[in-house]
Structures are given as C-alpha cells and as structure tokens.
Design a protein around this motif. Structure first.
Motif, PDB file in Angstrom:
ATOM      1  N   MET A 110       6.479  16.714  32.290  1.00  0.00           N
ATOM      2  CA  MET A 110       8.059  16.370  32.585  1.00  0.00           C
ATOM      3  C   MET A 110       8.454  15.081  31.564  1.00  0.00           C
ATOM      4  O   MET A 110       9.603  14.934  31.185  1.00  0.00           O
ATOM      5  N   GLU A 111       7.142  14.410  31.083  1.00  0.00           N
ATOM      6  CA  GLU A 111       7.430  13.179  30.032  1.00  0.00           C
ATOM      7  C   GLU A 111       7.753  13.669  28.647  1.00  0.00           C
ATOM      8  O   GLU A 111       8.704  13.269  28.415  1.00  0.00           O
ATOM      9  N   ALA A 112       7.212  15.117  28.330  1.00  0.00           N
ATOM     10  CA  ALA A 112       7.806  15.636  27.133  1.00  0.00           C
ATOM     11  C   ALA A 112       9.101  16.254  27.158  1.00  0.00           C
ATOM     12  O   ALA A 112       9.808  16.018  26.485  1.00  0.00           O
ATOM     13  N   LEU A 113       9.582  16.698  28.480  1.00  0.00           N
ATOM     14  CA  LEU A 113      10.739  17.493  28.610  1.00  0.00           C
ATOM     15  C   LEU A 113      11.958  16.163  28.545  1.00  0.00           C
ATOM     16  O   LEU A 113      12.957  16.391  28.010  1.00  0.00           O
ATOM     17  N   THR A 114      11.666  14.942  29.277  1.00  0.00           N
ATOM     18  CA  THR A 114      12.340  13.915  29.365  1.00  0.00           C
ATOM     19  C   THR A 114      12.572  13.229  28.167  1.00  0.00           C
ATOM     20  O   THR A 114      13.693  12.962  27.609  1.00  0.00           O
ATOM     21  N   ALA A 115      11.639  13.103  27.140  1.00  0.00           N
ATOM     22  CA  ALA A 115      11.798  12.557  26.001  1.00  0.00           C
ATOM     23  C   ALA A 115      12.702  13.589  25.193  1.00  0.00           C
ATOM     24  O   ALA A 115      13.547  12.952  24.183  1.00  0.00           O
ATOM     25  N   VAL A 116      12.350  14.704  25.037  1.00  0.00           N
ATOM     26  CA  VAL A 116      13.605  15.609  24.146  1.00  0.00           C
ATOM     27  C   VAL A 116      14.868  15.641  24.852  1.00  0.00           C
ATOM     28  O   VAL A 116      15.761  15.302  24.039  1.00  0.00           O
ATOM     29  N   ALA A 117      15.105  15.386  26.222  1.00  0.00           N
ATOM     30  CA  ALA A 117      16.249  15.597  26.765  1.00  0.00           C
ATOM     31  C   ALA A 117      17.154  14.031  26.322  1.00  0.00           C
ATOM     32  O   ALA A 117      18.216  14.241  26.281  1.00  0.00           O
ATOM     33  N   VAL A 118      16.324  13.223  26.576  1.00  0.00           N
ATOM     34  CA  VAL A 118      17.397  11.729  26.154  1.00  0.00           C
ATOM     35  C   VAL A 118      17.370  11.590  24.791  1.00  0.00           C
ATOM     36  O   VAL A 118      18.512  11.126  24.261  1.00  0.00           O
ATOM     37  N   ALA A 119      16.423  12.066  23.877  1.00  0.00           N
ATOM     38  CA  ALA A 119      16.900  12.050  22.439  1.00  0.00           C
ATOM     39  C   ALA A 119      17.910  12.646  22.100  1.00  0.00           C
ATOM     40  O   ALA A 119      18.702  12.494  21.445  1.00  0.00           O
ATOM     41  N   ALA A 120      18.022  14.020  22.586  1.00  0.00           N
ATOM     42  CA  ALA A 120      19.354  14.736  22.386  1.00  0.00           C
ATOM     43  C   ALA A 120      20.572  14.199  22.791  1.00  0.00           C
ATOM     44  O   ALA A 120      21.517  14.228  22.245  1.00  0.00           O
TER      45      ALA A 120
END
Length: 149
Positions: A110-120
C-alpha cells in the motif's frame, strides 16, 4: 472463512487485521504508474510555472508513502526503512516507479502504491494548466517480497 482479511468472519464488520502474532520479516514492494500527456508537456516538466514537477512529485511520493496509514483507514503504520520514487520522462509522458521497504509484521504494497498515485497526482497538478488532456493510468503493484529477519 472470508477471503477478505479486513472483514470480521462473525459480524461481517470491517476491522484492522491483527498482525501481532506474525513474525517480523524484511518486506519490499514495487509499484508503477504512468501520467500520459502531450510530448510538448513532457518536455516542459522541469520548467513549469509552478516549478520542477519531477522533483516535487518525487518528494510528494516519498511523503505519501510515509503517511499511508493516515490516508488508508485500515493500514498499519509502518517504520519504513527506505522509499524510492523514480520518474522517467518519455514521449508519452512520465513513467513512475516506487519501492518501499520495511522490517515489520505486514507488507508495504500500500505504501508503494500510494507513493506512485500521489507522485502521479502531483505531476498532474503541476502540469494541468498547460495540458488539459493528461490522464493517470496503469497504477499497479509489480512485486512484493518477504524474507526472514
């Protein structure tokens, strides 16, 4: 037995999973995503009116990974040992990859996915004034690993 770990089997109510009895292990997760945009927009990402979108997005992704448990209600707070967010510009936009690592009783996907989503979302926010056709897609978990401590 329910396949949904966040649902109590008896009451059907949502709950935070009890990971207290699980052994700690070294965990790593990698996620990827993409912001599609015009080539002319991609060429300007380092010099937008709001600043360098790639640097700001990298920092936003790292910060988001660290705050995932505040954003996703049933996630456990984790002591992250590293978060890496890489943004690569190409003719079609920006490819984003994030990796998160911890030594804990639960995973860091969830941390990796959240990092990608917020960077995008950050790239989108910074470039939206010059490109109304941008879109965020392909946010996926690429891998997760677990090794004994």
């Amino acid at each position: 037995m329910s396949e949904l770990s966040h649902v109590d089997e008896t009451s059907g109510e949502v709950r935070m999973v009890d990971v207290g009895a699980k052994p700690e292990s070294r965990r790593r997760a990698v996620a990827r995503g993409r912001v599609r945009m015009a080539t002319s927009t991609a060429e300007r990402l380092r010099s937008l009116p709001k600043g360098d979108a790639l640097t700001v997005a990298r920092i936003a992704g790292i910060q988001a990974a660290k705050r995932t448990s505040e954003l996703i209600p049933l996630c456990h707070p984790l002591p992250l040992s590293v978060v890496e967010v890489d943004l690569t510009v190409d003719a079609g936009g920006v490819a984003i990859e994030a990796a998160a690592e911890t030594t804990a009783r639960t995973g860091v996907e969830m941390e990796a996915l959240t990092a990608v989503a917020v960077a995008a979302l950050t790239v989108y926010d910074m470039a939206k004034a010059i490109d109304k056709e941008m879109r965020i897609d392909e946010v996926v978990l690429v891998s997760k690993t677990k090794a004994p401590v």
